[in-house]
Structure formats: structure tokens, C-alpha cells
Design an enzyme around this catalytic site. Structure first.
Site, short mmCIF file in Angstrom:
data_model
loop_
_atom_site.label_atom_id
_atom_site.label_comp_id
_atom_site.label_asym_id
_atom_site.label_seq_id
_atom_site.Cartn_x
_atom_site.Cartn_y
_atom_site.Cartn_z
CB CYS A 31 -56.40 69.17 45.92
SG CYS A 31 -58.09 68.53 45.92
CG HIS A 70 -49.09 62.74 44.68
ND1 HIS A 70 -50.42 62.69 45.02
CD2 HIS A 70 -48.82 61.55 44.09
CE1 HIS A 70 -50.93 61.52 44.64
NE2 HIS A 70 -49.97 60.82 44.07
CG ASN A 97 -45.32 54.11 43.45
OD1 ASN A 97 -46.48 54.40 43.15
ND2 ASN A 97 -44.36 54.05 42.55
CB ALA A 151 -52.17 60.04 51.45
CD GLU A 152 -55.78 56.46 48.04
OE1 GLU A 152 -55.58 55.28 47.69
OE2 GLU A 152 -56.35 57.29 47.32
#
Length: 352
Positions: free
Chosen positions: A98, A167, A208, A230-231
């Protein structure tokens, strides 16, 4: 691909605190352990971790395989949270990725990746490994050099981690002297090097991923054991369903998302072409939701880096937030109204 679902990030310390406040005791195989004679006040308590909404965590047995995703800066809190949630998930994950300023203030997430906190991080993993019988996962970001990241991964493995998700962007720092934690493409070449250095250890690549083609290509290029989104999957929940096929529209690749409703199934969707109207409404809702997520990302950037870090186009999007929210509320309210229904037997889904 096999699917693996992570919960939203939860606070381990808050999870434990809420369990104590609600007098929830640890469970065994999904059932509460018998209360001790000294805790008779708990004997009538029928709340469980699965139904008490602690840190908004709720689950049912069909939510599998599931990883409970916590942030923590205290080994005891993380171990206790892992023990509480153990009967309701398949693994417990420690978030070390995070980048938000709140993570800096709370001393968790990617702000624990510095060398000064290495012993603390490894103690957190060890404590949870000793407390539960299910695997302990860790999600990290890249350190300053790929060699440093490799060393961290080996240390986490030796401390008891069974899987590491990377990540592939650099860890955040308060000073923000370099690229932001969300800026630029993920550095998947570093994931590839890390995986080559640990060929027998499960590594998940994150970053990506927009289309299913990205999933396939990223797995091929990194050699990772899995691909995390995630997004991307928030924008397109069908991202991992290749049977739907990618389509070209207005120069962009999209994956059609099936619309399922408990009140309307099958192609007919009731009389008067209601099914088509439902699909148009759902599409409009998704577009507005995507715009709101973009605005939230801009707001986070302002919070982290200041007003001067955004451009005029992003400022215009911020000003439009109230109008977009009003439109979205109207569409969601309209779509929730009862309508004539038709419930033909759905065709069985093909097994692959």
C-alpha cells in the site's frame, strides 16, 4: 487459469479489536469453539467471523478459494487476525504494497519495506505461520534494485511465506523524489528476473493488466505462476473469462460483460424489450462507475503529492464528480425498481 480471490485490504489490529468488542471467539472448522466456564456471557453468542461484518468482511462457503488480505505492523495482531479468519479462507495475505499516505502515518504497507523494518516484517510472517495451518502469502513492491527485491523475497520465503505477489512498481516514500507509486508501466522485466532466481517458489505478477491478452502475455513474459489484477478487474469483472472474447470498439479493446439479474434471466427478459433496456442501463452505470474510480485516483494523487501534481483535465474531472454521482444514483435507483419478470430455465453453463 485457476481463479484466486483476495478480500479488500483489512486492518489486522482493527479486526482483532472488533472481534473482542463483539465477543466473538475463535472457531474450529467454521464452528465456534465451546466457551470456557469463565466466559459464560459468550455462551449465547451465535455470531461468527463470517457474519459479523468485521472490517466489512463477510463470506459464505462458496467464496473459495479466498485469501484474507490484511495490513499489519504488529506480529501478535496479524497472528490473531489470521487465527480468527482461518476457518473462512484458504490463505492469509500480508500487505506490504500500500503506497497511500495513511499507510505512512500508520506505519504499514510499502512503508515497511525499508531495511530498518526487515526484522519486524519477518517476525510478522513467522508469527502468523506458527499460528495457523493455512498458507501465509505476502504482497510486496519493488525495492531500489532488483537484487534487493530478490533478497527480500528469499527472506520472506525462509520466514514462512508460501507465495509472494509482486506489484512491479517501486515502493512509496514520503519524500516522493522519484516516480509516484502509481506512475508509469509496471516493470515486469524485474518480476521475470525474480522468478528466474526462485524457480520453485510461487510468484504472482501484478501490473499492466487491462485485457485478457495482457493476462496471457504477462504470464508468458514473466514466467510467473499467476497474474493479479486490481483496477483492471474493477473496470471489467469478466477480465479472466476468455470464452467471451475480446472485441474492438472505437479503437479500444473491450470484453463484453454478461448481465445477470435475479429478477430477469434468459434472452427474453420480459415483455417489450426490457432486457435490452436493462443492458443499456447497466452499461451506462459501468461507465459512470469507471469515471468515479478515475476521480478517486485523482483525489488520492492530490492527497499524496499536492494540487500541483495534476493537470487541467484532471481538475475538470474533479469538478464533475457531484454531477456524475447524481447521474449514477439516478440510474441505480431506476434499475432497482421492480419490473415484470420472466424466468425461463437457464441453459447449463459449459464446463471447461
Amino acid at each position: 487459469f485457476a481463479m484466486l480471490l483476495y478480500t479488500p485490504m483489512m486492518s489486522a489490529s482493527q479486526f482483532v479489536k472488533e472481534a473482542e468488542e463483539k465477543s466473538i471467539i475463535p472457531e474450529n472448522n467454521g464452528h465456534q469453539l465451546p466457551p470456557s466456564s469463565s466466559s459464560s456471557s459468550s455462551s449465547s453468542n451465535n455470531k461468527t467471523i463470517a457474519n459479523s461484518n468485521m472490517c466489512k468482511f463477510q463470506t459464505i462457503p462458496q467464496d473459495r478459494p479466498l485469501v484474507a488480505h490484511f495490513y499489519a505492523s504488529d506480529p501478535t495482531h496479524f497472528a490473531r487476525a489470521a487465527k480468527l479468519v482461518e476457518p473462512h479462507c484458504n490463505a492469509v495475505d500480508l500487505n506490504l504494497g500500500c503506497p497511500q499516505r495513511t499507510a505512512y502515518l500508520g506505519h504499514y504497507g510499502s512503508y515497511l519495506l525499508g531495511e530498518d523494518d526487515r526484522k519486524l516484517v519477518l517476525d510478522i510472517v513467522r508469527a502468523a505461520k506458527e499460528a495457523v495451518s493455512i498458507p501465509i502469502f505476502v504482497k510486496i513492491r519493488l525495492l531500489d534494485t532488483v537484487e534487493d527485491t530478490m533478497r527480500l523475497c528469499r527472506q520472506l520465503r525462509d520466514a514462512g511465506a508460501s507465495l509472494i505477489a509482486i506489484h512491479a512498481r517501486y515502493r512509496a516514500s514520503w519524500e516522493r523524489t522519484g516516480p509516484g507509486a502509481r506512475d508509469g508501466p509496471a516493470l515486469l522485466d524485474q518480476v521475470s528476473l525474480i522468478k528466474q532466481s526462485m524457480p520453485d517458489f510461487p510468484i504472482i505478477s501484478n501490473g499492466n493488466v487491462i485485457t485478457y491478452d495482457d493476462v496471457v502475455e504477462n504470464k508468458k513474459t514473466t514466467g510467473a505462476n499467476g497474474i493479479m489484477s486490481a483496477e483492471g478487474i474493477l473496470n471489467n469483472p469478466a477480465l479472466y473469462l476468455p470464452r467471451l472474447g475480446d472485441v474492438e470498439k472505437d479503437g479500444e479493446r473491450e470484453v463484453p460483460i454478461p448481465i445477470f439479474s435475479p429478477l430477469r434471466t434468459g434472452g427474453g427478459g420480459g415483455g417489450g424489450g426490457g432486457g435490452s433496456a436493462d443492458k443499456n442501463t447497466a452499461k451506462a452505470i459501468r461507465k459512470l462507475q469507471k469515471k468515479l474510480r478515475e476521480i478517486v485516483a485523482i483525489e488520492n494523487k492530490v492527497e499524496e503529492s499536492g494540487e500541483e501534481s495534476i493537470n487541467d483535465d484532471q481538475r475538470s474531472k474533479l469538478k464533475a464528480k457531484s454531477e456524475i454521482q447524481t447521474q449514477l444514483n439516478g440510474l441505480e435507483n431506476a434499475s432497482s425498481q421492480p419490473s415484470p419478470i420472466e424466468l425461463p430455465n437457464p441453459a447449463p453453463e459449459s464446463q471447461t
